[in-house]
Design an enzyme around this catalytic site. Sequence first.
Site, mmCIF file in Angstrom:
data_model
loop_
_atom_site.group_PDB
_atom_site.id
_atom_site.type_symbol
_atom_site.label_atom_id
_atom_site.label_comp_id
_atom_site.label_asym_id
_atom_site.label_seq_id
_atom_site.Cartn_x
_atom_site.Cartn_y
_atom_site.Cartn_z
ATOM 1 C CG ASP A 36 -21.951 19.776 -16.456
ATOM 2 O OD1 ASP A 36 -21.603 20.441 -15.453
ATOM 3 O OD2 ASP A 36 -21.969 20.220 -17.612
ATOM 4 C CD GLN A 67 -20.287 26.023 -20.428
ATOM 5 O OE1 GLN A 67 -19.338 25.562 -19.798
ATOM 6 N NE2 GLN A 67 -21.354 26.521 -19.830
ATOM 7 C CE LYS A 122 -17.815 25.293 -16.216
ATOM 8 N NZ LYS A 122 -18.950 25.024 -17.094
#
Length: 286
Positions: free
Chosen positions: A120, A97, A53
Site C-alpha cells: 500500500d 484494509q 483485490k
Amino acid sequence: MNTQIIDGKSIAQSIKDELKMKVQTLREQGITPGLAVVLVGENPASQVYVSNKKKACEYIGMKSFSYELPSETTEKEVLDLVETLNNDKNVHGILVQLPLPKHMDEQKIILKIDPLKDVDGFHPQNVGALSIGLNGLISCTPAGVIELLKRSQIEIAGKHCVVVGRSNIVGKPVSLLLLREHATVTICHSRTKNLSDVLKQADIVIAAVGIAKFITGTMLKSEAVVIDVGINRDENGKLCGDVDFQSCQGVASYITPVPGGVGPMTIAMLMHNCVLAATNQEGVLN
Ligand code: NDP
C-alpha cells in the site's frame, strides 16, 4: 474543444495483462507472488474492495491469502498476524484494509508491516523514500494517477499541476510524484484562498477533495487536463467524483470519469506493487 475521456478501466486492464505475463515468467522460475489481505470487521465497502483485490490476484496468476477477522479482534492479535506474515516466505505483499475498528491504532499496525512487503506504500520508510527520490513502494492511487497521465501521452514535465487535497493517502504523495516528473506543483486545501484563481492557472488538475462535483468547468483554464480521484454519492445516490463532469465538457482537453477513471487503476497498481515486491524479495532483476 472536444473533451477526451480517459478510459481508466481499459488502461487498468492493459496493466493487469502485462502483469499476467510477468507473473507467468516468474512462475516458470518457481516464484509465485503472494498477497496477504487482512480485513477486520464487517465494513461492506471494505468487503467489496477485498473481494476485488482477490479477484485481481487470481486473474494475474498470483496467490492470495485472506484473513477475515471479527471486529472484536484485539490490536495485539493483528500485530501478531502481521509479524507472522512478515516472516512468511510465500507472502510478498501485506495489505491491511483500512479503516480498522476504532479500538486499533492504524499507524502502529502500518509501522509493523515489513516495508519491503508494504504494497500500500503507507509505511513511513516508503513515504520517506518517495520524498527523497529513493526506490520504494509507492501508494497505489497516486501511482495510478501518474500512470493514467503517462499512458494517455499527457506530458507532465514543465506543466503547472494543481492538486486539490493534501491527505497522506492521495494529495501529498501525488504532489511528490508530480514533482518527481518535473511538474510545477501547487497544493490546495480547505484553507486555500481564491481556489478558482489558482485552478485557472492549472494545466493539470488533480481533484482529491471528497466533495461531490466540487470543481466545475468554469473554474478551469481552457484545455486543462482533469484527473478526478473523488468517489462520492450525488443527491440521487449515484456514484460521482469531486469534479462536475458535465460542466467540464468542451472546456477540459482530457477528463477521467467516475466510475471508470482512477478507481480501477488503484487495484492495477496494487498488483504492480505485489509483483515488484516479489521480484525485489526473490532477487529477480526487473
Ligand atoms: P481526505 O478527507 O483525507 O482529504 C480531503 C482533502 O480535501 C483535505 O486535504 C482537505 O483540506 C481538502 N478539502 C476539503 N474541503 C476543501 C475545500 N472546500 N477546498 C479545498 N480543499 C478542501 O480525503 P482523501 O484524500 O482520503 O480522499 C479524497 C477523495 O478521493 C474522496 O472522495 C475519496 O473517496 C477518494 N479516494 C479515491 C480512491 C480511489 O481509489 N479512486 C482512493 C482514495 C480516496 P484540509 O487538509 O485542509 O482539511
